[in-house]
Design a protein around this motif. Structure first.
Motif, PDB file in Angstrom:
ATOM      1  N   ASP A 153       0.838  -1.207   0.000  1.00 64.99           N
ATOM      2  CA  ASP A 153       0.000   0.000   0.000  1.00 64.99           C
ATOM      3  C   ASP A 153       0.868   1.251   0.000  1.00 64.99           C
ATOM      4  O   ASP A 153       1.973   1.249   0.510  1.00 64.99           O
ATOM      5  CB  ASP A 153      -0.906   0.007   1.231  1.00 64.99           C
ATOM      6  N   TYR A 154       0.326   2.301  -0.564  1.00 65.96           N
ATOM      7  CA  TYR A 154       1.030   3.579  -0.545  1.00 65.96           C
ATOM      8  C   TYR A 154       0.815   4.224   0.820  1.00 65.96           C
ATOM      9  O   TYR A 154      -0.314   4.401   1.267  1.00 65.96           O
ATOM     10  CB  TYR A 154       0.463   4.493  -1.638  1.00 65.96           C
ATOM     11  N   SER A 155       1.914   4.544   1.509  1.00 67.79           N
ATOM     12  CA  SER A 155       1.749   5.243   2.783  1.00 67.79           C
ATOM     13  C   SER A 155       2.415   6.605   2.677  1.00 67.79           C
ATOM     14  O   SER A 155       3.515   6.744   2.124  1.00 67.79           O
ATOM     15  CB  SER A 155       2.379   4.432   3.908  1.00 67.79           C
TER      16      SER A 155
ATOM     17  N   ASP B  57       7.038  13.845   1.789  1.00 68.25           N
ATOM     18  CA  ASP B  57       6.337  13.782   0.500  1.00 68.25           C
ATOM     19  C   ASP B  57       6.130  15.159  -0.138  1.00 68.25           C
ATOM     20  O   ASP B  57       6.013  15.269  -1.355  1.00 68.25           O
ATOM     21  CB  ASP B  57       4.959  13.119   0.661  1.00 68.25           C
TER      22      ASP B  57
ATOM     23  N   ARG C  80       6.140   9.271  -5.905  1.00 73.27           N
ATOM     24  CA  ARG C  80       5.826   7.978  -5.263  1.00 73.27           C
ATOM     25  C   ARG C  80       4.428   7.504  -5.674  1.00 73.27           C
ATOM     26  O   ARG C  80       4.217   6.324  -5.955  1.00 73.27           O
ATOM     27  CB  ARG C  80       5.911   8.134  -3.743  1.00 73.27           C
ATOM     28  N   GLN C  81       3.483   8.415  -5.723  1.00 66.70           N
ATOM     29  CA  GLN C  81       2.121   8.009  -6.113  1.00 66.70           C
ATOM     30  C   GLN C  81       2.062   7.567  -7.572  1.00 66.70           C
ATOM     31  O   GLN C  81       1.299   6.668  -7.910  1.00 66.70           O
ATOM     32  CB  GLN C  81       1.141   9.161  -5.891  1.00 66.70           C
TER      33      GLN C  81
ATOM     34  N   HIS D 263       2.921   4.027  -7.795  1.00 64.54           N
ATOM     35  CA  HIS D 263       1.794   3.180  -7.378  1.00 64.54           C
ATOM     36  C   HIS D 263       0.665   3.169  -8.399  1.00 64.54           C
ATOM     37  O   HIS D 263      -0.131   2.230  -8.434  1.00 64.54           O
ATOM     38  CB  HIS D 263       1.303   3.602  -5.991  1.00 64.54           C
TER      39      HIS D 263
ATOM     40  N   GLU E  40      10.746   2.895  -4.329  1.00 60.62           N
ATOM     41  CA  GLU E  40       9.323   2.569  -4.320  1.00 60.62           C
ATOM     42  C   GLU E  40       9.073   1.194  -4.955  1.00 60.62           C
ATOM     43  O   GLU E  40       8.185   0.462  -4.548  1.00 60.62           O
ATOM     44  CB  GLU E  40       8.569   3.660  -5.089  1.00 60.62           C
TER      45      GLU E  40
END
Ligand SMILES: Cc1cc2nc3c(=O)[nH]c(=O)nc-3n(C[C@H](O)[C@H](O)[C@H](O)COP(=O)(O)OP(=O)(O)OC[C@H]3O[C@@H](n4cnc5c(N)ncnc54)[C@H](O)[C@@H]3O)c2cc1C
Lengths: 106, 375
Positions: A14-16, A21, A37-38, A41, A77
Motif C-alpha cells: 500500500d502507498y503510505s 512527501d 511515489r504516487q 503506485h 518505491e
C-alpha cells in the motif's frame, strides 16, 4: 539491448504517506516526492513513464538537476536498485534555443 | 500468475490500452504484452495530439465524429485523469491561392461527409486566433475539432485498465501467434506462452511481421515525423493548427508549451539505427515554417525535440478487422499517422468486435482483405 520483463500487476504494497512527501524534487515543473511515489503506485514503473505522466525533467533544465533524485525515489518505491532503471532519453537541443536562432538557415 | 485470459492484446499503444480498458469494463480478463520497456513508447507518446475530424479520409470520418461527440468530452472524468482535451476548433491555414484551393477541396469532402467545416478568410482566421501573421489569407475552420495530450491519454487508459485488473507486461516482445485447431490461441514470447480466446494485434508497424507468419499481409511501411516543444509560455490560444502546405501542425498545451510537428522532406532517406531519431536539419526547418505564420513566436525557446514512426497503410487508413482465415485474431494497425484522435472510438469498437457479433459503427471499410491490385 533486450528489455527486461516487467509485470505491472506485481504488488508494491500500500502507498503510505511519507514525512517528506511535500518536498519539491523537480524544481522546473514543481513536482514533489509524493507525486513521484504516487505515480509509481499508479503503475508508472519506468523513468520514461514517470516523465510523461508528471513532466519531471521536462522543464528548462531537462532533468539535469533532478534526474538522479527521481531515479532513487522510483527505485526505492519499486524495491529495485537504481542501477536497474534506464535513464529517460536526453533530447536535442541540449540547451533551450530560440526559434529564430534554431531556424536560421546557416 | 496465470498466462491465460479471455483476450490477449499485443502492443500497449493508445489503441491496445484503450481496447484493454473497454474490455475490462465489459468484465473480460485481459493481458497486454508490450515489447518496449515503457508503456506506450511508440507513436502513441510521440504524436502531435490532434483530435481532428477535418482533413480525414471519408472512411475514417464517422469514427472521428463519434469519438468527438461521445467519448472525448468526458474522457478525463471517465479515466479519473486529466487528458488535457481542448475542443476549440481546428484552423488549417493557407497563404496562397494554391493553398486555398487545397483547403477548399478538403473542406468540401468533409462537409459532404456531414461535418461542420467551412472556408474563412484571413481576417476571420485572425479574429479566431489574433496571433496569426498577415501572410495568412485563408483557412478552413472546423469548430468542433481539438487536441489532447497523447502521453497522458495513453497512460490514462493504461492506468485505469490496470486498476480494473488488466495485466500489463512490458519487455515482453511477441514473436509469434500460434493456431490451435485452426484458431488463433497462443501468443509466444521469448519468456512465455500466453493463451487467449481472442487475440488483438495492435503492435503498429510490427503487426505486419507477426500477421505475415499466419499468411496475412497488411501492405504498410514505416515513416518518420518529428515534433518539437517550446518552453512554457503564457496562455495564448487553444485551437489546433495545421497548414495547407503541411509546413507544421500543433497547438499550445495546458503546461503552456507549444507542441509543433513537422518534417524536413528527407525522412525517407535519413540514417537511423533502428530507433526513431531526430535529424539535425528538421527542427530548424519546422521553426522556419512556424515563424511565417506566427512571427510572435520567434523568441520562444525550443527545449526538446523527438521523432516517432507512423505505420502507413497503402491506402492511408487503418486495418481494424477480424481475420476470417484465422478465427480469434483481430488486427488493429496501420493507423497511418492519424490514429490518436480516433483511438477512443477504435478501442471501444475493438471491445465490441472481440465480444459481440456487431459493432456500433460499420467497420467494413477497414477490412484486412480490401487491398486489390490496380488491374
Ligand atoms: C510524430 C507523429 C505525430 C502524429 N500526430 C498525430 C496527430 O496529431 N493526431 C493523430 O490522430 N495521430 C497522430 N499520429 C499517429 C498516432 O500517433 C498513431 O496512429 C497512434 O499512436 C497509433 O497507436 P498504436 O497503438 O496503433 O501504435 P503504437 O503507439 O506504435 O503502439 C504499438 C505498440 O506495439 C509495441 N510492439 C511492437 N512490436 C511488438 C511485439 N512484437 N510485441 C509486443 N509489442 C510490440 C510497440 O512497442 C508499441 O508500444 C502521429 C504519429 C507520429 C509518429
Amino acid at each position: 539491448m533486450m528489455n527486461k520483463i516487467n509485470d505491472r500487476s506485481r504488488n508494491l504494497g500500500d502507498y503510505s504517506v511519507g514525512a517528506d512527501d511535500a518536498m519539491i524534487i523537480c524544481r522546473c515543473e514543481e513536482i514533489t516526492k509524493g507525486d513521484i511515489r504516487q505515480a509509481v503506485h499508479a503503475g508508472m514503473f519506468t523513468l520514461t513513464e514517470i516523465r510523461r505522466y508528471l513532466r519531471t525533467g521536462m522543464g528548462l533544465c531537462q532533468g539535469q538537476t533532478c534526474g538522479r533524485l527521481i531515479k532513487g525515489i522510483v527505485a526505492r518505491e519499486l524495491g529495485v536498485s537504481p542501477l536497474d532503471l534506464e535513464p529517460a532519453v536526453s533530447r536535442a537541443p541540449m540547451r533551450p534555443i530560440e526559434m529564430k536562432v534554431l531556424g536560421n538557415e546557416r | 500468475m496465470k498466462n491465460n485470459a479471455d483476450i490477449i492484446i499485443i502492443g500497449s499503444g493508445v489503441i491496445g490500452n484503450a481496447a484493454a480498458y473497454y474490455l475490462a469494463k465489459k468484465g473480460c480478463s485481459v493481458i497486454v504484452l508490450e515489447k518496449s520497456e515503457s508503456i506506450g513508447n511508440g507513436g502513441s507518446s510521440r504524436n502531435g495530439g490532434g483530435v481532428r475530424q477535418s482533413g480525414r479520409d471519408k472512411r475514417e470520418l464517422p469514427l472521428a465524429m463519434y469519438g468527438i461527440k461521445n467519448i472525448w468530452p468526458t474522457l478525463s472524468e471517465e479515466l479519473d485523469m486529466d487528458v488535457e482535451y481542448y475542443q476549440q476548433g481546428n484552423l488549417r491555414l493557407g497563404k496562397t491561392e494554391a493553398h486555398r484551393n487545397i483547403l477548399s477541396g478538403l473542406t468540401k469532402n468533409a462537409a459532404d461527409g456531414g461535418l461542420n467545416v467551412r472556408m474563412i478568410d484571413g481576417e476571420e482566421a485572425r479574429a479566431i486566433c489574433p496571433y496569426l501573421s498577415e501572410e495568412v489569407t485563408g483557412a478552413s475552420w472546423c469548430p468542433t475539432d481539438g487536441h489532447a495530450n497523447p502521453m497522458l491519454t495513453t497512460l490514462a487508459y493504461y492506468r485505469k485498465a490496470r486498476q480494473l485488473g488488466v495485466r500489463f507486461i512490458t519487455g515482453e516482445g511477441v514473436q509469434e501467434i500460434r493456431k490451435i485447431r485452426g484458431k488463433a490461441r497462443q501468443v509466444v514470447t521469448q519468456n512465455a506462452v500466453y493463451e487467449g480466446e481472442t487475440i488483438i494485434l495492435a503492435a503498429g508497424y510490427e503487426s505486419r511481421e507477426i500477421a505475415s507468419q499466419l499468411g496475412i499481409d497488411i501492405p504498410m511501411t514505416q515513416a518518420l515525423l518529428e515534433v518539437l516543444v517550446t518552453e512554457a509560455l503564457p496562455p495564448m490560444f487553444y485551437q489546433m493548427l495545421g497548414t495547407a502546405a503541411a509546413d507544421f501542425y500543433g497547438h499550445q498545451s495546458t503546461h503552456g508549451s507549444f507542441v509543433f510537428g513537422g518534417s524536413s522532406g528527407f525522412e525517407g532517406v535519413n540514417r537511423d539505427n533502428g530507433t526513431p531519431t531526430t535529424a539535425s536539419i528538421t527542427a530548424s526547418c519546422i521553426c522556419r515554417g512556424i515563424m511565417k505564420y506566427f512571427p510572435m513566436l520567434e523568441e520562444a525557446k525550443i527545449v526538446r525535440s523527438w521523432a516517432g514512426w507512423m505505420d502507413v497503410c497503402a491506402d492511408m487508413v487503418p486495418v481494424i478487422s477480424p481475420v476470417e482465415e484465422v478465427p480469434g485474431l483481430i488486427i488493429a494497425a496501420a493507423f497511418s499517422g492519424h490514429g490518436f484522435g480516433i483511438a477512443p472510438t477504435v478501442g471501444l469498437l475493438l471491445s465490441e468486435m472481440a465480444t459481440a457479433k456487431t459493432t456500433t459503427l460499420d467497420l467494413s471499410a477497414f477490412r484486412y482483405d480490401r487491398f486489390k491490385a490496380k488491374i
